[in-house]
Motif scaffolding. Structure first.
Motif, mmCIF file in Angstrom:
data_model
loop_
_atom_site.group_PDB
_atom_site.id
_atom_site.type_symbol
_atom_site.label_atom_id
_atom_site.label_comp_id
_atom_site.label_asym_id
_atom_site.label_seq_id
_atom_site.Cartn_x
_atom_site.Cartn_y
_atom_site.Cartn_z
ATOM 1 N N GLY A 13 9.275 2.718 -4.223
ATOM 2 C CA GLY A 13 9.958 3.554 -3.251
ATOM 3 C C GLY A 13 11.224 4.183 -3.794
ATOM 4 O O GLY A 13 12.107 4.568 -3.017
ATOM 5 N N ASP A 14 11.317 4.277 -5.111
ATOM 6 C CA ASP A 14 12.539 4.805 -5.721
ATOM 7 C C ASP A 14 12.567 6.333 -5.678
ATOM 8 O O ASP A 14 11.617 6.977 -5.218
ATOM 9 C CB ASP A 14 12.705 4.284 -7.146
ATOM 10 C CG ASP A 14 11.524 4.652 -8.043
ATOM 11 O OD1 ASP A 14 10.670 5.473 -7.634
ATOM 12 O OD2 ASP A 14 11.445 4.110 -9.159
ATOM 13 N N TRP A 108 11.299 15.672 5.433
ATOM 14 C CA TRP A 108 11.982 14.661 4.631
ATOM 15 C C TRP A 108 13.249 14.259 5.386
ATOM 16 O O TRP A 108 14.151 15.059 5.579
ATOM 17 C CB TRP A 108 12.287 15.250 3.269
ATOM 18 C CG TRP A 108 13.210 14.493 2.368
ATOM 19 C CD1 TRP A 108 13.875 13.323 2.610
ATOM 20 C CD2 TRP A 108 13.582 14.888 1.044
ATOM 21 N NE1 TRP A 108 14.636 12.958 1.535
ATOM 22 C CE2 TRP A 108 14.466 13.892 0.565
ATOM 23 C CE3 TRP A 108 13.247 15.964 0.226
ATOM 24 C CZ2 TRP A 108 15.035 13.971 -0.708
ATOM 25 C CZ3 TRP A 108 13.804 16.040 -1.039
ATOM 26 C CH2 TRP A 108 14.689 15.041 -1.510
ATOM 27 N N LEU A 109 13.295 13.006 5.805
ATOM 28 C CA LEU A 109 14.429 12.497 6.569
ATOM 29 C C LEU A 109 15.217 11.473 5.770
ATOM 30 O O LEU A 109 14.647 10.680 5.022
ATOM 31 C CB LEU A 109 13.960 11.827 7.862
ATOM 32 C CG LEU A 109 13.370 12.716 8.960
ATOM 33 C CD1 LEU A 109 12.818 11.858 10.081
ATOM 34 C CD2 LEU A 109 14.416 13.684 9.482
ATOM 35 N N VAL A 167 13.580 8.491 3.544
ATOM 36 C CA VAL A 167 14.118 8.063 2.251
ATOM 37 C C VAL A 167 15.455 7.370 2.481
ATOM 38 O O VAL A 167 16.411 7.994 2.960
ATOM 39 C CB VAL A 167 14.282 9.264 1.304
ATOM 40 C CG1 VAL A 167 14.790 8.802 -0.057
ATOM 41 C CG2 VAL A 167 12.956 10.020 1.159
ATOM 42 N N VAL A 168 15.521 6.071 2.160
ATOM 43 C CA VAL A 168 16.737 5.294 2.419
ATOM 44 C C VAL A 168 17.019 4.373 1.239
ATOM 45 O O VAL A 168 16.114 3.972 0.505
ATOM 46 C CB VAL A 168 16.614 4.449 3.707
ATOM 47 C CG1 VAL A 168 16.576 5.328 4.933
ATOM 48 C CG2 VAL A 168 15.390 3.558 3.666
ATOM 49 N N THR A 169 18.287 4.053 1.081
ATOM 50 C CA THR A 169 18.695 3.115 0.040
ATOM 51 C C THR A 169 19.605 2.064 0.645
ATOM 52 O O THR A 169 20.330 2.322 1.617
ATOM 53 C CB THR A 169 19.437 3.827 -1.108
ATOM 54 O OG1 THR A 169 20.593 4.492 -0.583
ATOM 55 C CG2 THR A 169 18.541 4.842 -1.800
ATOM 56 N N GLY A 170 19.576 0.860 0.077
ATOM 57 C CA GLY A 170 20.492 -0.196 0.486
ATOM 58 C C GLY A 170 19.888 -1.166 1.489
ATOM 59 O O GLY A 170 19.042 -0.816 2.307
ATOM 60 N N ARG A 171 20.348 -2.414 1.408
ATOM 61 C CA ARG A 171 19.853 -3.475 2.286
ATOM 62 C C ARG A 171 20.172 -3.229 3.754
ATOM 63 O O ARG A 171 19.376 -3.536 4.640
ATOM 64 C CB ARG A 171 20.459 -4.807 1.845
ATOM 65 C CG ARG A 171 19.899 -5.326 0.528
ATOM 66 C CD ARG A 171 18.526 -5.913 0.744
ATOM 67 N NE ARG A 171 17.925 -6.354 -0.511
ATOM 68 C CZ ARG A 171 16.705 -6.873 -0.605
ATOM 69 N NH1 ARG A 171 15.971 -6.978 0.493
ATOM 70 N NH2 ARG A 171 16.220 -7.241 -1.762
ATOM 71 N N ALA A 172 21.368 -2.692 4.030
ATOM 72 C CA ALA A 172 21.773 -2.494 5.420
ATOM 73 C C ALA A 172 20.811 -1.551 6.130
ATOM 74 O O ALA A 172 20.411 -1.793 7.276
ATOM 75 C CB ALA A 172 23.196 -1.955 5.491
ATOM 76 N N LYS A 173 20.395 -0.481 5.458
ATOM 77 C CA LYS A 173 19.493 0.477 6.084
ATOM 78 C C LYS A 173 18.085 -0.103 6.231
ATOM 79 O O LYS A 173 17.387 0.182 7.204
ATOM 80 C CB LYS A 173 19.472 1.781 5.292
ATOM 81 C CG LYS A 173 20.793 2.543 5.376
ATOM 82 C CD LYS A 173 20.715 3.884 4.683
ATOM 83 C CE LYS A 173 22.055 4.615 4.775
ATOM 84 N NZ LYS A 173 22.004 5.944 4.129
ATOM 85 N N TYR A 203 10.342 5.431 1.917
ATOM 86 C CA TYR A 203 10.723 5.234 0.520
ATOM 87 C C TYR A 203 12.060 4.513 0.524
ATOM 88 O O TYR A 203 13.091 5.101 0.843
ATOM 89 C CB TYR A 203 10.839 6.574 -0.209
ATOM 90 C CG TYR A 203 9.518 7.261 -0.448
ATOM 91 C CD1 TYR A 203 8.883 7.177 -1.684
ATOM 92 C CD2 TYR A 203 8.902 7.994 0.555
ATOM 93 C CE1 TYR A 203 7.664 7.801 -1.901
ATOM 94 C CE2 TYR A 203 7.677 8.630 0.340
ATOM 95 C CZ TYR A 203 7.071 8.519 -0.885
ATOM 96 O OH TYR A 203 5.858 9.137 -1.098
ATOM 97 N N TRP A 204 12.039 3.231 0.181
ATOM 98 C CA TRP A 204 13.264 2.430 0.186
ATOM 99 C C TRP A 204 13.526 1.895 -1.206
ATOM 100 O O TRP A 204 12.607 1.471 -1.921
ATOM 101 C CB TRP A 204 13.145 1.241 1.137
ATOM 102 C CG TRP A 204 14.357 0.350 1.076
ATOM 103 C CD1 TRP A 204 15.558 0.541 1.712
ATOM 104 C CD2 TRP A 204 14.497 -0.852 0.306
ATOM 105 N NE1 TRP A 204 16.436 -0.476 1.381
ATOM 106 C CE2 TRP A 204 15.813 -1.338 0.520
ATOM 107 C CE3 TRP A 204 13.641 -1.545 -0.548
ATOM 108 C CZ2 TRP A 204 16.276 -2.495 -0.082
ATOM 109 C CZ3 TRP A 204 14.115 -2.698 -1.160
ATOM 110 C CH2 TRP A 204 15.424 -3.177 -0.915
#
Length: 206
Positions: A13-14, A108-109, A167-173, A203-204
């Motif tokens: 998911g990168d 794409w969000l 499309v998100v990154t990070g544990r909090a999200k 995609y995380w």
């Protein structure tokens, strides 16, 4: 009754996987309509795409949302997209209050840690939608890093698509997404993940 959206987690998911997904969409025959989120992540993906020999002719791109500032303002998503696609044949279109954009091939969000998508926030002041799909909104409270009123595609416009990628990154999200999938309704992203609509691929990455 319309079925809820099907949700899958991309593996990997990168951002390279996101770039590959966009490239595959652009490479499909025919004209395409794509809505692209603002923020820093799309810029990184678009840099990866710039290294590929893609034919952007016939591709129309709009921002999912924008700050109500001139296109040459640093906070303008439209301006960022125009700079990113300079030198390509992609057509970059602005949002206009009251518009009813045609169905998208791909939306794409991104998502904030409060679960907001585009400029649909948990708390906001919005003008009555009626039949419009581009609406004027003001987040409550205004984010300090971007204290501007916005234009945004509403939920109907965002889900009028063949497919959605989140499309998100990070544990909090990731935690927010898991709560939304688990039944929490306080997040705007819940409408995309659990409401009726097109398939959603998440995609995380860390």
């Amino acid at each position: 009754m319309t079925a809820a959206a099907s949700v899958t987690w991309a593996d990997p998911g990168d951002l390279a996987a996101v770039a590959a997904r966009i490239a595959a969409e652009v490479a499909r025959p025919g004209k395409k309509r794509i809505a692209i989120a603002g923020g820093s992540t799309p810029g990184k993906v678009l840099q990866l795409l710039a290294a590929q020999n893609l034919d952007w002719s016939g591709v129309r791109i709009v921002p999912t949302d924008d700050r109500q500032v001139p296109p040459d303002h640093p906070a303008s998503n439209l301006g960022a997209l125009r700079r990113a696609f300079a030198g390509t044949a992609a057509e970059i279109l602005p949002l206009a209050d009251g518009d009813r954009p045609a169905r998208f091939d791909l939306v794409w969000l991104g998502m904030g840690e409060d679960g907001h998508i585009a400029s649909l926030f948990p708390r906001m002041c919005a003008e009555p939608c009626k039949r419009r799909r581009v609406i004027a909104v003001t987040p409550i409270p205004l984010p300090l890093e971007a204290p501007f009123a916005r234009l945004t595609l509403n939920r109907k416009a965002l889900t009028a698509a063949e497919a959605v990628i989140l499309v998100v990154t990070g544990r909090a999200k990731r935690t927010v997404i898991e709560h939304a999938l688990g039944g929490a309704d306080s997040y705007p992203v819940s409408d995309i993940l659990r409401g009726p609509g097109p398939p959603v691929t998440i995609y995380w990455s860390e």
